[in-house]
Design an enzyme around this catalytic site. Structure first.
Site, short mmCIF file in Angstrom:
data_model
loop_
_atom_site.label_atom_id
_atom_site.label_comp_id
_atom_site.label_asym_id
_atom_site.label_seq_id
_atom_site.Cartn_x
_atom_site.Cartn_y
_atom_site.Cartn_z
N HIS A 102 0.85 -1.19 0.00
CA HIS A 102 0.00 0.00 0.00
C HIS A 102 0.89 1.25 0.00
O HIS A 102 1.89 1.31 0.72
CB HIS A 102 -0.92 0.01 1.22
CG HIS A 102 -1.98 -1.04 1.19
ND1 HIS A 102 -3.32 -0.75 1.13
CD2 HIS A 102 -1.90 -2.40 1.18
CE1 HIS A 102 -4.03 -1.87 1.11
NE2 HIS A 102 -3.18 -2.89 1.15
N ALA A 140 1.51 -8.91 7.15
CA ALA A 140 1.40 -7.48 7.46
C ALA A 140 0.80 -7.25 8.85
O ALA A 140 -0.06 -6.40 9.04
CB ALA A 140 0.59 -6.75 6.39
N HIS A 200 2.21 -16.64 0.67
CA HIS A 200 1.89 -15.75 1.79
C HIS A 200 2.06 -16.42 3.15
O HIS A 200 2.43 -15.74 4.12
CB HIS A 200 0.46 -15.22 1.65
CG HIS A 200 0.31 -14.10 0.67
ND1 HIS A 200 0.27 -14.31 -0.69
CD2 HIS A 200 0.21 -12.75 0.85
CE1 HIS A 200 0.13 -13.15 -1.30
NE2 HIS A 200 0.10 -12.19 -0.39
N ASP A 231 -7.16 -12.63 -2.04
CA ASP A 231 -6.44 -11.35 -2.14
C ASP A 231 -5.98 -11.16 -3.59
O ASP A 231 -4.90 -10.62 -3.85
CB ASP A 231 -5.26 -11.32 -1.17
CG ASP A 231 -4.72 -9.91 -0.94
OD1 ASP A 231 -5.44 -8.93 -1.23
OD2 ASP A 231 -3.57 -9.78 -0.47
N GLY A 240 -0.58 -8.86 -3.21
CA GLY A 240 -1.75 -9.66 -3.57
C GLY A 240 -1.32 -11.00 -4.12
O GLY A 240 -0.14 -11.35 -4.16
#
Length: 388
Positions: A144, A221, A252, A275, A310
């Protein structure tokens, strides 16, 4: 008009059924009769022989950034939502929460309007919206853009709590909220999740007392668990009534971590998400966010810094990976993709099961975990290659 589906093993959301057919009446599941004499019992129904495989409740993805070449934050429009639905349907997803990543308030407002408009136009696969950010911790922002990260202010609270005509999931960092803000959001009907957060255990438990009910892409995260500081992960696994989304793409989260989460967490409180980005359901394997190119590398999506941005999977991939690589029983993998997200959204009286009077959202797949057909509110779409 009735459809009669035969020839597949049926998973109801609770158990597998053999020697059983499925009758759809318009947009609703009518009955699950035994195969004996079923053709004679429903002579007017359009018969579809599925020739083996598994028929299961349609998958529900609560975190979908894009698909089919569309990226919702870049294009918060009904057309983008239509493209995303079309891009993910061949992976078994029959409904979703399209997801807006950190950006300006007007961009998020435009996305909410697009969701409203899509629902008004009859898009059954759009269940609401997931707003992921921008109320994050800078150190845990992931891909982000830092320029958009900011605290939740009164203007945000005003417009978010005024949304009363569609479901809203909001991911935020609880340590960057003021006392009472999460309570204000949840009392307005918003599903509040912790994500992109560096909160300590006590900060998370206080947020749970205010109504925080979920954790976005568990392990990723967020402050990890240690012996002396349970962190966000420890709070997520320790809290009996909260929900955890998890990305099973072998990038992930390590398979062992998935198993640890499932063993620690209250049964039924962990659900699969993709995601997914715009590359899913598209021939183009790169795209741009925040003016930066994101590209697929070794099955993952990364930015120029090598950060995960993602995933590149659809829901059938998440089910397959959970089952084959993470040793999650197939029944549980399927529930994690349909029943549990339906329960989290409080839609499990109409979605997430194959039972009479439920909406006819279905996925059929073969032994290779290739989706061959889906139904959304009774409308069938074949995903077999053209030559078949």
């Amino acid at each position: 008009m009735q459809q009669l589906l035969t020839g597949a093993r049926i998973f109801t959301g609770d158990r597998f059924l053999d020697n059983t057919a499925l009758v759809i009446d318009d947009d609703t599941i009518f009955s699950l009769p035994e195969n004996d004499n079923v053709v004679q019992d429903f002579p007017e129904a359009s018969r579809i022989n599925l020739n083996g495989g598994i028929l299961a409740p349609g998958f529900i993805d609560l975190q979908v950034n894009g698909g089919g070449g569309a990226f919702f934050t870049n294009d918060p429009s009904v057309q983008a939502l239509r493209t995303m639905l079309d891009g993910h349907r061949p992976t078994g997803t029959t409904s979703m929460l399209p997801t807006l990543i950190s950006n300006t308030r007007p961009t998020h407002q435009a996305g909410v309007k697009a969701v409203r408009d899509a629902q008004d136009q009859g898009y059954k696969g759009i269940l609401g919206v997931h707003i992921e950010g921008p109320f994050f911790d800078l150190d845990k922002r992931g891909a982000h853009n830092a320029d958009y990260i900011r605290p939740l202010d009164q203007g945000d609270l005003d417009w978010l709590t005024d949304i009363n005509d569609t479901r809203v999931m909001l991911t935020l960092a609880p340590e960057h909220t003021q006392a009472g803000q999460i309570r204000q959001l949840t009392e307005a009907g918003i599903i509040v999740c912790a994500g992109h957060t560096n909160a300590h255990y006590q900060q998370v438990t206080q947020a749970i007392k205010e109504g925080l009910s979920g954790f976005t892409h568990l392990f990723n995260a967020m402050r990890p668990q240690t012996g002396r500081e349970p962190g966000v992960v420890g709070a997520a696994l320790d809290s009996a009534d909260t929900w955890c989304g998890i990305i099973c793409d072998n990038h992930h989260v390590h398979p062992a971590s998935v198993r640890v989460a499932l063993n620690a967490k209250t049964p039924g409180k962990v659900y699969l998400v993709t995601d997914a980005m715009s590359t899913v359901g598209s021939d183009t394997k790169s795209f741009t966010i925040y003016g930066e190119e994101i590209f697929e590398k070794d099955g993952a999506l990364v930015n120029a810094e090598g950060r995960l941005a993602g995933s590149a999977i659809g829901m059938i991939d998440a089910v397959r990976i959970a089952y084959r690589d993470m040793n999650v029983p197939l029944e549980e993998s399927l529930r994690m993709a349909s029943l549990y997200p339906a329960e989290y959204l409080k839609m499990d009286q109409t979605l997430g099961r194959i039972a009479s009077n439920y909406r006819a959202d279905l996925v059929h797949f073969n032994e290779q975990f290739n989706v061959t057909a889906t139904w959304v509110a009774g409308s069938m779409q074949s995903h077999l290659p053209a030559e078949q």
